[in-house]
Motif scaffolding. Structure first.
Motif, mmCIF file in Angstrom:
data_model
loop_
_atom_site.group_PDB
_atom_site.id
_atom_site.type_symbol
_atom_site.label_atom_id
_atom_site.label_comp_id
_atom_site.label_asym_id
_atom_site.label_seq_id
_atom_site.Cartn_x
_atom_site.Cartn_y
_atom_site.Cartn_z
ATOM 1 N N HIS A 124 0.772 -1.177 -0.039
ATOM 2 C CA HIS A 124 0.072 -0.148 0.011
ATOM 3 C C HIS A 124 1.007 1.333 -0.091
ATOM 4 C CE1 HIS A 124 -2.782 -2.900 1.513
ATOM 5 N NE2 HIS A 124 -3.692 -2.141 1.180
ATOM 6 N N GLU A 167 -5.827 2.694 0.472
ATOM 7 C CA GLU A 167 -6.256 1.870 1.666
ATOM 8 C C GLU A 167 -7.217 0.702 1.274
ATOM 9 O OE1 GLU A 167 -9.011 4.919 0.135
ATOM 10 O OE2 GLU A 167 -6.908 5.190 1.052
ATOM 11 N N ALA A 186 -1.233 4.181 8.146
ATOM 12 C CA ALA A 186 -1.476 2.769 7.616
ATOM 13 C C ALA A 186 -1.668 1.652 8.847
ATOM 14 C CB ALA A 186 -0.257 2.429 6.771
ATOM 15 N N GLU A 187 -2.309 1.843 9.603
ATOM 16 C CA GLU A 187 -2.578 1.021 10.863
ATOM 17 C C GLU A 187 -3.479 -0.016 10.251
ATOM 18 O OE1 GLU A 187 -3.004 4.430 11.241
ATOM 19 O OE2 GLU A 187 -1.656 4.753 12.815
ATOM 20 N N LEU A 188 -3.352 -1.244 10.844
ATOM 21 C CA LEU A 188 -4.251 -2.551 10.585
ATOM 22 C C LEU A 188 -5.629 -2.242 11.629
ATOM 23 C CD1 LEU A 188 -5.341 -4.884 9.246
ATOM 24 C CD2 LEU A 188 -3.619 -6.166 10.601
ATOM 25 N N PRO A 210 1.837 -0.872 11.783
ATOM 26 C CA PRO A 210 2.249 -1.591 10.889
ATOM 27 C C PRO A 210 3.904 -1.849 11.375
ATOM 28 C CG PRO A 210 2.079 0.208 9.639
ATOM 29 C CD PRO A 210 1.486 0.288 11.098
ATOM 30 N N ARG A 217 -9.344 -3.874 8.279
ATOM 31 C CA ARG A 217 -8.829 -3.189 7.138
ATOM 32 C C ARG A 217 -7.612 -2.586 7.145
ATOM 33 N NH1 ARG A 217 -9.293 2.357 6.334
ATOM 34 N NH2 ARG A 217 -10.301 3.448 7.954
ATOM 35 N N ALA A 218 -6.944 -2.259 6.068
ATOM 36 C CA ALA A 218 -5.636 -1.609 6.148
ATOM 37 C C ALA A 218 -5.743 -0.214 5.808
ATOM 38 C CB ALA A 218 -4.738 -2.153 5.228
ATOM 39 N N ARG A 253 4.141 0.283 2.127
ATOM 40 C CA ARG A 253 3.591 -0.673 3.392
ATOM 41 C C ARG A 253 3.556 -1.948 2.936
ATOM 42 N NH1 ARG A 253 -0.966 -3.082 5.406
ATOM 43 N NH2 ARG A 253 -1.371 -2.812 7.444
ATOM 44 N N SER A 271 2.901 -6.086 3.579
ATOM 45 C CA SER A 271 2.317 -7.087 4.379
ATOM 46 C C SER A 271 2.659 -8.546 3.742
ATOM 47 C CB SER A 271 0.868 -6.723 4.913
ATOM 48 O OG SER A 271 0.231 -6.776 3.982
#
Length: 189
Positions: free
Chosen positions: A101, A106, A135-137, A152, A167-168, A179, A181
């Motif tokens: 991302h 998002e 960009a938190e989960l 993250p 959601r991211a 970002r 993952s």
């Protein structure tokens, strides 16, 4: 059984420096395709994606052997084995992939499974992350309120039941990096 924030497990500092460097190096290679959506029926916008192993969302086939045989993905296979050990019970690896991302990409709120015993495991493979990059989960409860927000941070692993809505969020405008993952979907053997 009602699932909540206590069912979302966070692990920091569990992956060796060497494995972390290998995963970070892989994430910097040209493995990415743009145009992925978490839910093709509902998501209007896309993000970066790289598929490693496994079938579609309905697949129940164990893909661990396929992943371990894929050239150039030994580090991803090693990461999966470490995550499976953290889970503490034998798992079928249903899918393995990476998401990327950047600002404006998002994710949408979604669940990965409708079964409480199916797990989603996420490893953040970027080298650096600063608080202002966002960009938190995000995880949501039954009332669609945020029940947990996970930064993250590099090397962090998050393991949770795939039926929890999540959601991211987007990286902020000032974030200069992708970002990354690495994602593993699994079910009990």
């Amino acid at each position: 059984m009602s699932l909540g924030a206590e069912d979302i497990k966070i692990y920091d500092g569990t992956i060796s420096t060497e494995l972390g460097a290998q995963l970070s190096s892989l994430a910097k290679k040209p493995i990415w395709q743009y145009g992925w959506r978490s839910n093709v029926q509902n998501d209007n916008y896309f993000f970066w994606h790289s598929h490693f192993a496994g079938g579609d969302t309905s697949s129940e086939t164990d893909s661990a052997a396929v992943l371990s045989d894929r050239q150039g993905l030994q580090s991803v296979s090693s990461l999966w084995l470490e995550i499976e050990a953290m889970i503490g019970s034998p798992q079928k690896l249903l899918r393995a992939y990476a998401n990327g991302h950047t600002y404006g990409t998002e994710g949408y709120s979604h669940t990965d499974s409708n079964r409480e015993d199916n797990l989603s495991s996420i490893y953040f493979a970027h080298d650096d992350w600063q608080q202002d990059w966002g960009a938190e989960l995000l995880f949501y409860g039954e009332g669609r309120e945020i029940i947990k927000s996970v930064a993250p941070l590099p090397g962090r692993i998050v393991i949770f039941p795939g039926c929890i809505l999540h959601r991211a969020s987007s990286p902020s405008r000032i974030c200069p990096t992708l970002r990354v993952s690495f994602v593993f979907k699994s079910a009990p053997k």
